[in-house]
Design a protein around this motif. Structure first.
Motif, short mmCIF file in Angstrom:
data_model
loop_
_atom_site.label_atom_id
_atom_site.label_comp_id
_atom_site.label_asym_id
_atom_site.label_seq_id
_atom_site.Cartn_x
_atom_site.Cartn_y
_atom_site.Cartn_z
N ASP A 155 0.82 -1.22 0.00
CA ASP A 155 0.00 0.00 0.00
C ASP A 155 0.85 1.27 0.00
OD1 ASP A 155 -2.31 -1.50 0.02
OD2 ASP A 155 -2.56 -1.42 2.19
N ALA A 156 1.84 1.32 0.88
CA ALA A 156 2.64 2.54 1.00
C ALA A 156 3.47 2.77 -0.27
CB ALA A 156 3.55 2.46 2.23
N ALA A 157 4.06 1.68 -0.78
CA ALA A 157 4.89 1.81 -1.99
C ALA A 157 4.05 2.24 -3.19
CB ALA A 157 5.60 0.50 -2.27
N MET A 158 2.83 1.69 -3.31
CA MET A 158 1.98 2.05 -4.45
C MET A 158 1.47 3.49 -4.31
SD MET A 158 1.09 0.92 -7.35
CE MET A 158 1.07 -0.86 -7.46
N THR A 159 1.15 3.89 -3.09
CA THR A 159 0.72 5.28 -2.85
C THR A 159 1.82 6.24 -3.29
OG1 THR A 159 -0.66 4.58 -0.99
CG2 THR A 159 -0.05 6.91 -1.07
N SER A 160 3.04 5.90 -2.95
CA SER A 160 4.17 6.74 -3.31
C SER A 160 4.42 6.72 -4.83
CB SER A 160 5.39 6.25 -2.52
OG SER A 160 6.55 6.74 -3.07
N ALA A 161 4.35 5.54 -5.45
CA ALA A 161 4.58 5.42 -6.90
C ALA A 161 3.58 6.26 -7.68
CB ALA A 161 4.48 3.96 -7.32
N LEU A 162 2.37 6.39 -7.15
CA LEU A 162 1.30 7.12 -7.85
C LEU A 162 1.25 8.59 -7.42
CD1 LEU A 162 -1.37 4.31 -7.55
CD2 LEU A 162 -0.40 5.16 -9.70
N GLY A 163 2.07 8.96 -6.45
CA GLY A 163 2.09 10.34 -5.99
C GLY A 163 0.81 10.78 -5.32
N LEU A 164 0.14 9.84 -4.62
CA LEU A 164 -1.13 10.17 -3.97
C LEU A 164 -0.87 10.76 -2.58
CD1 LEU A 164 -3.17 6.98 -4.94
CD2 LEU A 164 -3.11 9.19 -6.11
N ASP A 165 -1.78 11.62 -2.13
CA ASP A 165 -1.65 12.15 -0.77
C ASP A 165 -2.61 11.42 0.16
OD1 ASP A 165 -4.18 13.21 -1.11
OD2 ASP A 165 -3.44 15.17 -1.69
#
Ligand SMILES: Cc1cc2nc3c(=O)[nH]c(=O)nc-3n(C[C@H](O)[C@H](O)[C@H](O)COP(=O)(O)O)c2cc1C
Length: 201
Positions: free
Chosen positions: A175-185
């Motif tokens: 979850d954290a890695a994908m959130t970061s890859a997508l640039g989501l806040d």
């Protein structure tokens, strides 16, 4: 369900034909097909703002992010789907090549090969707060977000089938890695990714 006995594009036909596809051709996807798929997931379908997929209390905690790689008439990049206009708006983030697969739990090469990756983004905080009176620990709001994402994914699968394209939903990621890859806040977490492309035949 019996295969091959239904008229093309009847619901029964689409349900019988729907399949997860993980091998995609290099061909681009038509923009009209992409917009039809996104509209099936989250398009506005009523004057009071209701959408194609159901939502508890009509809260609509989901948005669709769209990683575009090969779409006719659309520059590669990250976009957001606007339910009201059924159009794509620039999403303000550049998703690096390899970043989606790097955030996956397995080697999910289709995350990189797909012409388009739709990101079903959930605002869990909004839903948890909204439904806190029903269940203070927040589990109900969080569950509703996941349930609604499933409805969106199934509608998009059927629309993809109707367009003669292929797709697969992917939820096996960090979850954290994908959130970061997508640039989501913090206002949106990736609930599921949905790869779309022309199947290799
Ligand atoms: C909740 C959920 C999570 C899934 N996650 C993944 C995934 O991470 N990677 C993947 O390749 N497929 C994933 N799938 C697709 C399933 O593997 C697929 O639906 C299943 O094999 C049945 O095949 P079908 O969709 O062709 O009927 C997921 C499906 C669901 C419903």
């Amino acid at each position: 369900m019996r295969n091959g006995c239904f008229k093309r594009h009847t619901l029964q036909h689409l349900l019988a034909r729907r399949r997860s596809v993980r091998s995609y051709a290099d061909e681009p996807v038509p923009l009209s097909a992409l917009l039809n798929i996104l509209s099936a997931g989250q398009g506005r379908t009523s004057t009071e703002g209701k959408r194609a997929a159901p939502s508890a209390h009509a809260l609509y905690p989901l948005t669709l992010g769209v990683v575009v790689r090969r779409v006719d008439g659309l520059a590669p990049g990250f976009y957001r789907f606007e339910p009201e206009s059924a159009q794509l708006k620039p999403g303000g983030h550049c998703v690096q090549t390899g970043a989606l697969n790097a955030a996956a739990l397995g080697d999910e090469t289709w995350l990189e090969d797909a012409a388009v990756v739709v990101v079903i983004i959930g605002n869990r905080g909004l839903a948890i707060q909204h439904f806190a009176e029903q269940q203070a620990d927040g589990l109900r709001g969080a569950r509703y977000v996941d349930f609604e994402a499933g409805a969106v994914a199934q509608s998009m699968y059927l629309a993809v089938t109707a367009e003669g394209l292929g797709s697969v939903v992917v939820m096996g990621f960090d979850d954290a890695a994908m959130t970061s890859a997508l640039g989501l806040d913090e206002s949106g977490q990736p609930v599921a990714l949905f790869c779309v492309g022309r199947p290799v035949v």
